[in-house]
Enzyme design. Structure first.
Site, PDB file in Angstrom:
ATOM      1  N   ASP A   1      50.879  11.356  33.834  1.00 10.98           N
ATOM      2  CA  ASP A   1      52.324  11.168  33.645  1.00 10.98           C
ATOM      3  C   ASP A   1      52.622  10.413  32.353  1.00 10.98           C
ATOM      4  O   ASP A   1      53.575  10.722  31.644  1.00 10.98           O
ATOM      5  CB  ASP A   1      52.931  10.399  34.829  1.00 10.98           C
TER       6      ASP A   1
ATOM      7  N   GLU B   1      38.758  42.805  45.231  1.00 12.28           N
ATOM      8  CA  GLU B   1      39.530  41.551  45.168  1.00 12.28           C
ATOM      9  C   GLU B   1      40.460  41.465  46.361  1.00 12.28           C
ATOM     10  O   GLU B   1      40.782  42.489  46.959  1.00 12.28           O
ATOM     11  CB  GLU B   1      40.471  41.580  43.942  1.00 12.28           C
TER      12      GLU B   1
ATOM     13  N   LYS C   1      44.120  41.299  48.079  1.00 13.64           N
ATOM     14  CA  LYS C   1      45.437  41.781  47.672  1.00 13.64           C
ATOM     15  C   LYS C   1      46.432  40.648  47.907  1.00 13.64           C
ATOM     16  O   LYS C   1      46.770  40.327  49.043  1.00 13.64           O
ATOM     17  CB  LYS C   1      45.837  43.016  48.471  1.00 13.64           C
TER      18      LYS C   1
ATOM     19  N   ARG D   1      57.831  42.936  37.628  1.00 16.10           N
ATOM     20  CA  ARG D   1      57.445  44.342  37.618  1.00 16.10           C
ATOM     21  C   ARG D   1      58.675  45.248  37.502  1.00 16.10           C
ATOM     22  O   ARG D   1      58.646  46.257  36.810  1.00 16.10           O
ATOM     23  CB  ARG D   1      56.687  44.645  38.904  1.00 16.10           C
TER      24      ARG D   1
ATOM     25  N   GLU E   1      49.675  38.144  39.772  1.00 14.82           N
ATOM     26  CA  GLU E   1      50.621  37.900  40.848  1.00 14.82           C
ATOM     27  C   GLU E   1      51.066  36.437  40.823  1.00 14.82           C
ATOM     28  O   GLU E   1      50.235  35.543  40.631  1.00 14.82           O
ATOM     29  CB  GLU E   1      49.891  38.216  42.169  1.00 14.82           C
TER      30      GLU E   1
HETATM   31  S1  IVH Z   1      46.034  46.129  40.755  1.00 14.97           S
HETATM   32  C1  IVH Z   1      46.603  49.625  38.520  1.00 14.97           C
HETATM   33  N1  IVH Z   1      45.095  44.140  42.158  1.00 14.97           N
HETATM   34  O1  IVH Z   1      49.949  45.161  44.726  1.00 14.97           O
HETATM   35  C2  IVH Z   1      46.879  48.903  39.735  1.00 14.97           C
HETATM   36  N2  IVH Z   1      47.373  44.744  42.454  1.00 14.97           N
HETATM   37  O2  IVH Z   1      50.775  47.766  45.640  1.00 14.97           O
HETATM   38  C3  IVH Z   1      47.731  47.741  39.509  1.00 14.97           C
HETATM   39  N3  IVH Z   1      48.573  43.340  44.029  1.00 14.97           N
HETATM   40  O3  IVH Z   1      52.265  45.736  42.182  1.00 14.97           O
HETATM   41  C4  IVH Z   1      47.659  46.735  40.576  1.00 14.97           C
HETATM   42  N4  IVH Z   1      46.908  42.020  44.527  1.00 14.97           N
HETATM   43  O4  IVH Z   1      51.641  43.343  42.665  1.00 14.97           O
HETATM   44  C5  IVH Z   1      46.163  44.910  41.883  1.00 14.97           C
HETATM   45  N5  IVH Z   1      44.143  42.369  43.312  1.00 14.97           N
HETATM   46  C6  IVH Z   1      45.206  43.130  43.039  1.00 14.97           C
HETATM   47  C7  IVH Z   1      46.457  42.925  43.642  1.00 14.97           C
HETATM   48  C8  IVH Z   1      47.520  43.761  43.324  1.00 14.97           C
HETATM   49  C9  IVH Z   1      48.183  42.289  44.746  1.00 14.97           C
HETATM   50  C10 IVH Z   1      49.930  43.923  44.073  1.00 14.97           C
HETATM   51  C11 IVH Z   1      50.529  44.173  42.726  1.00 14.97           C
HETATM   52  C12 IVH Z   1      50.986  45.595  42.718  1.00 14.97           C
HETATM   53  C13 IVH Z   1      50.976  45.946  44.172  1.00 14.97           C
HETATM   54  C14 IVH Z   1      50.690  47.403  44.319  1.00 14.97           C
END
Ligand code: IVH
Length: 680
Positions: free
Chosen positions: A37, A113, A115, A136, A176
């Site tokens: 701080d 990974e 989601k 997006r 994200e």
């Molecule tokens: S890749 C080319 N990886 O899911 C593909 N998306 O349903 C681009 N999301 O709009 C997305 N975790 O917001 C990717 N490990 C991950 C993700 C991920 C969450 C979300 C992302 C995307 C949506 C698509």
């Protein structure tokens, strides 16, 4: 200006960002919050003194900037795609078969990974500096939320290219924005306390926080960023597998998911799905499935796209988590500010990986809206995976003797009467600190990690301390001794001594933490920091009336009133005096105290006609901010505000090389108390 100033500013920025990274990305702080701080405040002070040295990649930007009227639109350089979904094993097997056949290979390597359940953003870095960030939107066009993204503590404002062969001239990073579960719970507690709308889950909370026109609100919300890939890249060649690309992002200080792996074939995919499914509830953030991506980038290109989704990736979703149970009873809990929260006691039910026995019903309105009665069969959902919540009542199963619940008219803990503001949804106990429930919560709040941080002072212990009348106010904590503590249940001499050490340790704190710890209604952590920054000393803060309080950014009439009500209560002053006497202290900031007001001692000259206000009004608004307004331009003038048809004074200013603000810049200054970046 001494040439040491730019050097010092650069040093502070580097150090602050390094410690930000240690704390927020690596989770391994190297210095105390107070030390952090202090550096942050020094940087802010220097940037206020030397506005020309302010830059958009300075960590001071993380506290937010002037509110916007609307978000600008951004056309994505490469579209932001969506993912095809799979909900069962067959669909995953079909995906793998399709992929193998299209590539003509026997087995495919996948990069896998979690989601993340947040909202997608794209970050643009030019020459390593974060210059633009967008949501997006529809995949082609999103909204410019750059200033809001800058407030996210683990989002790098500058890439660390030191570990690359050469820096990256241009890169879009895709990922994200999330709210961690703990931060979501804390936010909803604060919202409930204020009688504000609750967020249904961390995703909604993250979206609501990121899409704020006022980035100072975003800054107070504790968002996090995680990257899952790169978009357009120029002047640099990324490695040719997805996994190595993430590795490369990590190298340049971009946060990437630790749970990522490379697996072989469909069995590897399904094993990963099971592994993450088990881990899911232990992760700090919400996920709604896992994502499989063909690891090799040239294989990815070969596979191409179907409509808006890549053929090389698949989201494997987890099933929704809800379960049926019965409401055994409805009880009322009393919180720190006396808020009465109805809570359903449930027949134990296993949902989302844990056994749930209670669900919050939030408040009376919510209870009525969902029409929940004792004896009802309800569907329970782990809202956003964290707080169990009643999703709906199965009316067809309602027993004839189901009982409606009415909020009590007296506090179930202390018996004091309860009341409700006409515009609020929340009933509150009027017992104040005489109510043991409020006293306990106030003590827990005081000791919490973000307040005075007394490790080991948990709810069981606070219950005993209050019930045995050992502690009435936070100040009493500093009077505890080994003998009193060691006789408590489940408390040996060793843990008693540890607690005393923690209490002793908590005496060295910061003003912001102290203000937060007082538990003033509507004063959360971010507001406390803002107040500490603005007033610099506790005396200044306590002496400020509601008008002065409202000069602090983001403090409106409601918060100002809460503060003045708090200090009008002699009991609260007494507690503060005792805390002081017990040795609770923080580093004073002598030099900041004198420049309390944002424009303190700055000399302004007004010339020409302003469209938005009279000259008198402009003068008085400047004076409220601490400026002096004089009639003629001289060497002593700091700024000239030039409206339409400005005359000789403007010429004189230009001659003397004095900064000139046009009307728009002037309004920006009044609204934000900060110098516009480009002052002519
Ligand atoms: S890749 C080319 N990886 O899911 C593909 N998306 O349903 C681009 N999301 O709009 C997305 N975790 O917001 C990717 N490990 C991950 C993700 C991920 C969450 C979300 C992302 C995307 C949506 C698509």
């Amino acid at each position: 200006m001494s040439e040491l100033v730019p050097q010092r500013i650069a040093h502070l920025r580097g150090e602050i960002e390094r410690h930000n990274y240690q704390y927020h990305t690596l989770d391994a702080p190297l210095i105390t919050d107070a030390e952090f701080d202090a550096m942050f405040r020094e940087l802010q002070t220097l940037e206020t003194q030397y506005p020309s040295l302010a830059t958009p990649d300075s960590p001071s930007q993380r506290i937010g900037a002037a509110p916007l009227l609307s978000f600008a639109k951004v056309v994505h350089r490469s579209p932001m795609l969506s993912l095809s979904n799979a909900f069962n094993e067959e669909e995953v097997r079909a995906f793998d078969t399709r992929t193998r056949e299209a590539l003509g290979v026997a087995e495919v390597d996948y990069s896998v990974e979690p989601k993340f359940d947040g909202l997608a953003v794209t970050l643009t870095y030019r020459d390593g500096i974060f210059v633009q960030g967008a949501t997006r939107g529809d995949g082609e066009v999103g909204e410019d939320v750059t200033q809001n993204l800058r407030t996210i503590r683990n989002l790098p404002l500058r890439l660390d290219s030191g570990r690359l062969a050469k820096p990256i001239p241009f890169i879009e990073i895709r990922g994200e924005v999330l709210m961690f579960k703990v931060d979501f719970i804390a936010l909803n507690l604060e919202q409930a306390d204020k009688g504000d709308k609750l967020f249904a889950n961390p995703r909604n909370a993250a979206a609501g926080s990121l899409r704020q026109l006022n980035s100072r609100i975003t800054s107070s919300r504790h968002l996090s960023f995680l990257a899952y890939g790169a978009g357009a890249v120029e002047g640099f060649i990324l490695p040719d597998t997805h996994a190595e690309q993430l590795e490369c992002l990590q190298k340049i200080s971009v946060p990437v998911p630790q749970e990522r792996r490379v697996v072989h074939g469909v069995d590897g995919l399904l094993a990963y799905y099971r592994e993450i499914g088990e881990l899911r509830h232990k992760l700090p953030y919400e996920i709604d499935g896992v994502v499989y991506k063909v690891n090799n980038i040239s294989q990815q290109s070969k596979l191409g796209y179907v409509s808006r989704a890549p053929r090389f990736a698949l989201a494997h979703k987890f099933p929704a988590e809800e379960a049926l149970t019965t409401v055994l009873d409805i009880e009322v809990q009393v919180g720190r500010t006396g808020a009465l929260t109805p809570v359903a006691r449930l027949a134990p039910v296993f949902v989302g990986g844990v056994t749930v026995t209670n669900a919050t019903l939030h408040n009376e309105e919510e209870l009525r809206r969902k029409d929940i009665r004792i004896g009802d069969t309800v569907s329970v959902r782990r809202a956003g995976d964290v707080i169990p919540e009643v999703a709906r009542v199965l009316l067809e199963r309602r027993p004839v003797d189901a009982r409606e619940f009415n909020m009590p008219r007296t506090c179930p803990v202390c018996g004091a009467h309860v009341s409700k503001q006409p515009d609020e949804a929340i009933w509150r106990c009027s017992g104040g600190l005489f109510c043991p429930a409020q006293r306990k919560q106030a003590l827990l709040h005081f000791a919490n990690r973000r307040a005075l941080d007394i490790e080991g002072l948990g709810d069981k212990l606070v219950d005993q301390l209050v019930e045995q009348q050992l502690v009435h106010t936070p100040a009493d904590l500093y009077k505890l001794n080994l003998r009193a503590l060691a006789q408590l249940e489940r408390m040996g001499e060793k843990s008693a001594q540890n607690l005393l050490d923690a209490i002793e340790h908590s005496k060295q704190t910061t003003l912001a933490r102290f203000i937060y710890a007082l538990g003033i209604r509507n004063v959360g952590e971010a507001t406390a920091k803002e107040l500490a920054r603005h007033f610099a000393t506790l005396d200044n803060f306590m002496a400020a009336d509601e008008t002065r309080l409202q000069l602090v950014p983001d403090i409106g009439p409601i918060v100002a009133q809460s503060i003045s009500t708090f200090f009008a209560e002699p009991h609260n002053i007494e507690v503060i005096t005792q805390l002081h006497a017990a040795g609770v202290q923080w580093p004073e900031q002598a030099e900041k105290a004198v420049q309390l007001l944002p424009l303190n001692a700055k000399v302004f000259v007004l010339t020409g006609t302003l469209a938005s206000m009279s000259r008198d009004e402009a003068k008085s608004r400047l004076e409220t901010l601490g400026a002096r307004v004089t009639g003629s331009v001289s060497q002593k003038t700091d700024y000239v505000v030039a409206g339409a048809e400005a005359g000789t004074k403007l010429g004189k200013a230009q001659q003397l090389n004095i900064a000139v603000l046009d009307e728009q810049q002037f309004l920006q200054l009044l609204n934000t108390n900060e110098m516009p970046s480009a002052v002519g």
